[in-house]
Design a protein around this motif. Structure first.
Motif, PDB file in Angstrom:
ATOM      1  N   SER A 165       0.843  -1.191   0.000  1.00 42.95           N
ATOM      2  CA  SER A 165       0.000   0.000   0.000  1.00 42.95           C
ATOM      3  C   SER A 165       0.877   1.238   0.000  1.00 42.95           C
ATOM      4  O   SER A 165       2.044   1.211   0.411  1.00 42.95           O
ATOM      5  CB  SER A 165      -0.914   0.021   1.236  1.00 42.95           C
ATOM      6  N   GLU A 166       0.321   2.343  -0.465  1.00 46.39           N
ATOM      7  CA  GLU A 166       1.030   3.621  -0.435  1.00 46.39           C
ATOM      8  C   GLU A 166       1.279   4.052   1.006  1.00 46.39           C
ATOM      9  O   GLU A 166       2.310   4.629   1.329  1.00 46.39           O
ATOM     10  CB  GLU A 166       0.208   4.682  -1.176  1.00 46.39           C
ATOM     11  N   PHE A 167       0.309   3.761   1.878  1.00 44.12           N
ATOM     12  CA  PHE A 167       0.485   4.073   3.294  1.00 44.12           C
ATOM     13  C   PHE A 167       1.709   3.363   3.859  1.00 44.12           C
ATOM     14  O   PHE A 167       2.536   3.960   4.558  1.00 44.12           O
ATOM     15  CB  PHE A 167      -0.774   3.660   4.065  1.00 44.12           C
ATOM     16  N   GLY A 168       1.848   2.065   3.543  1.00 41.19           N
ATOM     17  CA  GLY A 168       2.995   1.304   4.025  1.00 41.19           C
ATOM     18  C   GLY A 168       4.301   1.836   3.485  1.00 41.19           C
ATOM     19  O   GLY A 168       5.311   1.880   4.191  1.00 41.19           O
ATOM     20  N   ALA A 169       4.295   2.252   2.207  1.00 48.05           N
ATOM     21  CA  ALA A 169       5.520   2.785   1.610  1.00 48.05           C
ATOM     22  C   ALA A 169       5.955   4.068   2.310  1.00 48.05           C
ATOM     23  O   ALA A 169       7.144   4.270   2.588  1.00 48.05           O
ATOM     24  CB  ALA A 169       5.293   3.040   0.118  1.00 48.05           C
ATOM     25  N   GLN A 170       5.010   4.942   2.604  1.00 47.04           N
ATOM     26  CA  GLN A 170       5.358   6.202   3.268  1.00 47.04           C
ATOM     27  C   GLN A 170       5.812   5.962   4.710  1.00 47.04           C
ATOM     28  O   GLN A 170       6.746   6.602   5.199  1.00 47.04           O
ATOM     29  CB  GLN A 170       4.164   7.161   3.240  1.00 47.04           C
ATOM     30  N   LEU A 171       5.145   5.029   5.388  1.00 46.30           N
ATOM     31  CA  LEU A 171       5.549   4.700   6.755  1.00 46.30           C
ATOM     32  C   LEU A 171       6.958   4.115   6.772  1.00 46.30           C
ATOM     33  O   LEU A 171       7.778   4.448   7.631  1.00 46.30           O
ATOM     34  CB  LEU A 171       4.554   3.707   7.363  1.00 46.30           C
ATOM     35  N   ASP A 172       7.256   3.261   5.793  1.00 46.57           N
ATOM     36  CA  ASP A 172       8.573   2.664   5.696  1.00 46.57           C
ATOM     37  C   ASP A 172       9.639   3.726   5.469  1.00 46.57           C
ATOM     38  O   ASP A 172      10.735   3.667   6.026  1.00 46.57           O
ATOM     39  CB  ASP A 172       8.584   1.643   4.562  1.00 46.57           C
ATOM     40  N   SER A 173       9.316   4.721   4.654  1.00 51.17           N
ATOM     41  CA  SER A 173      10.260   5.806   4.379  1.00 51.17           C
ATOM     42  C   SER A 173      10.580   6.592   5.646  1.00 51.17           C
ATOM     43  O   SER A 173      11.750   6.897   5.931  1.00 51.17           O
ATOM     44  CB  SER A 173       9.675   6.740   3.317  1.00 51.17           C
ATOM     45  N   LEU A 174       9.553   6.913   6.409  1.00 52.45           N
ATOM     46  CA  LEU A 174       9.774   7.670   7.650  1.00 52.45           C
ATOM     47  C   LEU A 174      10.572   6.855   8.662  1.00 52.45           C
ATOM     48  O   LEU A 174      11.466   7.378   9.337  1.00 52.45           O
ATOM     49  CB  LEU A 174       8.423   8.084   8.242  1.00 52.45           C
ATOM     50  N   ALA A 175      10.265   5.553   8.765  1.00 52.80           N
ATOM     51  CA  ALA A 175      11.000   4.699   9.688  1.00 52.80           C
ATOM     52  C   ALA A 175      12.462   4.584   9.274  1.00 52.80           C
ATOM     53  O   ALA A 175      13.363   4.600  10.115  1.00 52.80           O
ATOM     54  CB  ALA A 175      10.352   3.313   9.747  1.00 52.80           C
ATOM     55  N   ASP A 176      12.719   4.470   7.968  1.00 55.76           N
ATOM     56  CA  ASP A 176      14.098   4.386   7.489  1.00 55.76           C
ATOM     57  C   ASP A 176      14.881   5.646   7.834  1.00 55.76           C
ATOM     58  O   ASP A 176      16.059   5.580   8.195  1.00 55.76           O
ATOM     59  CB  ASP A 176      14.118   4.164   5.974  1.00 55.76           C
TER      60      ASP A 176
ATOM     61  N   GLY B 138      11.726  -0.074 -11.423  1.00 51.08           N
ATOM     62  CA  GLY B 138      11.757  -1.379 -10.782  1.00 51.08           C
ATOM     63  C   GLY B 138      11.615  -1.250  -9.281  1.00 51.08           C
ATOM     64  O   GLY B 138      11.684  -0.159  -8.713  1.00 51.08           O
ATOM     65  N   PRO B 139      11.424  -2.351  -8.600  1.00 52.31           N
ATOM     66  CA  PRO B 139      11.287  -2.301  -7.142  1.00 52.31           C
ATOM     67  C   PRO B 139      12.588  -1.912  -6.482  1.00 52.31           C
ATOM     68  O   PRO B 139      13.661  -2.251  -6.959  1.00 52.31           O
ATOM     69  CB  PRO B 139      10.875  -3.740  -6.778  1.00 52.31           C
ATOM     70  N   ARG B 140      12.485  -1.203  -5.375  1.00 52.54           N
ATOM     71  CA  ARG B 140      13.666  -0.824  -4.622  1.00 52.54           C
ATOM     72  C   ARG B 140      13.465  -1.351  -3.214  1.00 52.54           C
ATOM     73  O   ARG B 140      12.869  -0.692  -2.365  1.00 52.54           O
ATOM     74  CB  ARG B 140      13.831   0.693  -4.613  1.00 52.54           C
ATOM     75  N   PRO B 141      13.926  -2.560  -2.919  1.00 56.59           N
ATOM     76  CA  PRO B 141      13.558  -3.238  -1.673  1.00 56.59           C
ATOM     77  C   PRO B 141      13.968  -2.496  -0.435  1.00 56.59           C
ATOM     78  O   PRO B 141      13.365  -2.651   0.603  1.00 56.59           O
ATOM     79  CB  PRO B 141      14.278  -4.590  -1.780  1.00 56.59           C
ATOM     80  N   ASP B 142      15.017  -1.676  -0.509  1.00 54.48           N
ATOM     81  CA  ASP B 142      15.479  -1.029   0.706  1.00 54.48           C
ATOM     82  C   ASP B 142      14.886   0.344   0.878  1.00 54.48           C
ATOM     83  O   ASP B 142      15.162   1.027   1.850  1.00 54.48           O
ATOM     84  CB  ASP B 142      17.008  -0.885   0.693  1.00 54.48           C
ATOM     85  N   GLU B 143      14.066   0.797  -0.085  1.00 56.38           N
ATOM     86  CA  GLU B 143      13.549   2.133  -0.044  1.00 56.38           C
ATOM     87  C   GLU B 143      12.030   2.104  -0.012  1.00 56.38           C
ATOM     88  O   GLU B 143      11.395   1.130  -0.394  1.00 56.38           O
ATOM     89  CB  GLU B 143      13.995   2.908  -1.294  1.00 56.38           C
ATOM     90  N   PRO B 144      11.402   3.187   0.410  1.00 60.08           N
ATOM     91  CA  PRO B 144       9.949   3.268   0.304  1.00 60.08           C
ATOM     92  C   PRO B 144       9.547   3.150  -1.150  1.00 60.08           C
ATOM     93  O   PRO B 144      10.188   3.686  -2.030  1.00 60.08           O
ATOM     94  CB  PRO B 144       9.626   4.655   0.862  1.00 60.08           C
ATOM     95  N   GLY B 145       8.468   2.467  -1.409  1.00 64.88           N
ATOM     96  CA  GLY B 145       8.087   2.187  -2.774  1.00 64.88           C
ATOM     97  C   GLY B 145       8.295   0.721  -3.089  1.00 64.88           C
ATOM     98  O   GLY B 145       7.817   0.215  -4.090  1.00 64.88           O
ATOM     99  N   SER B 146       9.051   0.009  -2.216  1.00 64.27           N
ATOM    100  CA  SER B 146       9.247  -1.417  -2.428  1.00 64.27           C
ATOM    101  C   SER B 146       7.957  -2.176  -2.122  1.00 64.27           C
ATOM    102  O   SER B 146       7.820  -3.323  -2.487  1.00 64.27           O
ATOM    103  CB  SER B 146      10.384  -1.931  -1.549  1.00 64.27           C
ATOM    104  N   ARG B 147       7.061  -1.522  -1.395  1.00 65.97           N
ATOM    105  CA  ARG B 147       5.787  -2.157  -1.093  1.00 65.97           C
ATOM    106  C   ARG B 147       4.782  -1.871  -2.196  1.00 65.97           C
ATOM    107  O   ARG B 147       3.625  -2.108  -2.052  1.00 65.97           O
ATOM    108  CB  ARG B 147       5.250  -1.639   0.241  1.00 65.97           C
TER     109      ARG B 147
END
Length: 278
Positions: A69-80, A269-278
């Motif tokens: 989800s976009e929500f998960g991607a943004q949350l992942d970015s902030l956590a990173d 392409g997917p970027r597993p270590d960055e937001p957007g990998s979800r």
């Protein structure tokens, strides 16, 4: 015409589980700061390592559960940003640099800002719009988790080799600047999650992963030191590999270039270590 902001709708339990994992990683990263304030350096580094492990799990878990989800991607970015931008900067500042006062704090701020810029650059997809398919085997610059690991490498080495050299303000100041530059650079680095393992080699890879885990639990600081130094060595090797692939496959560069008018996929392409990998 005023565009209305799309409201966040309710999320299913499946979608909440990966986000909960991300929050667990955020808790680990924030707790590392607490241990650093109490000068429990080994525990602080261990908490950052836990945050790295969790960061590597939440994306695959989300994809397996079909909970991207976009929500998960943004949350992942902030956590990173907190775990790998703010936390390592504060830990190293408290461990080796605080006596320099404002100068050391400025270096910590530069590192954190470069981490934020890297995450924002990948969120916006600024540098992979016309990338060929084979380039997905590489990241552009050092990923945020790897940057945190390199930032803490002198401290990890000091746990076994002593503080005389590795707690040097000069050394750690250079590390601050060097790692910050690597994160926002255009230098290609290997993306391990895009490497396909041949079927006949799966057993050897699993044995290697198990051996790494065994050494990590048995001799954590030696294992982490070797892993960090190996990653440093891989950076120039990735550059050589990238240039070789670019020079030996010129026809692929043109064939794989995405059609900007008729392309339904994300060329970056997917970027597993960055937001957007979800």
């Amino acid at each position: 015409m005023v565009r209305r902001r799309r409201r966040l709708r309710g999320l299913s339990i499946n979608r909440l589980i990966p986000n909960a994992i991300t929050l667990m990683g955020l808790c680990a990263g924030m707790t590392a700061i607490r241990w650093a304030l109490e000068e429990r350096w080994e525990v602080a580094v261990a908490a950052v390592v836990v945050a790295m492990v969790i960061d590597g799990l939440d994306g695959p878990v989300a994809r397996l559960m079909k909970a991207t989800s976009e929500f998960g991607a943004q949350l992942d970015s902030l956590a990173d940003f907190v775990n790998f931008g703010v936390t390592p900067a504060i830990i190293v500042y408290l461990w080796a640099m605080h006596e320099l006062g404002g100068l050391a704090w400025a270096l910590a701020l530069v590192y954190a800002m470069c981490c934020a810029l890297r995450l924002a650059r990948f969120n916006a997809g600024l540098n992979q719009e016309d990338a060929p398919a084979w380039s997905s085997k590489f990241f552009v610059g050092v990923p945020a988790p790897a940057g945190a690991g390199l930032m803490l490498l002198p401290m990890v080495l000091s746990f076994k080799l002593g503080d005389d050299i590795f707690r040097s303000q000069l050394l750690n100041g250079v590390v601050f600047i060097g790692v910050a530059a690597l994160m926002v650079s255009q230098i290609p680095t290997y993306s391990s999650k895009r490497i396909k393992v041949p079927l006949r080699s799966v057993g050897f890879v699993l044995i290697g992963a198990g051996a790494f885990a065994a050494f990590l639990f048995s001799t954590p600081w030696v294992t982490l030191s070797v892993a960090g130094l190996a990653y440093l060595l891989s950076i120039p090797l990735a550059q050589i590999s990238f240039r070789k692939m670019r020079s030996t496959m010129p026809e692929i560069l043109e064939a794989d270039a995405p059609d900007s008018e008729n392309n339904d996929t994300d060329p970056s392409g997917p970027r597993p270590d960055e937001p957007g990998s979800r």
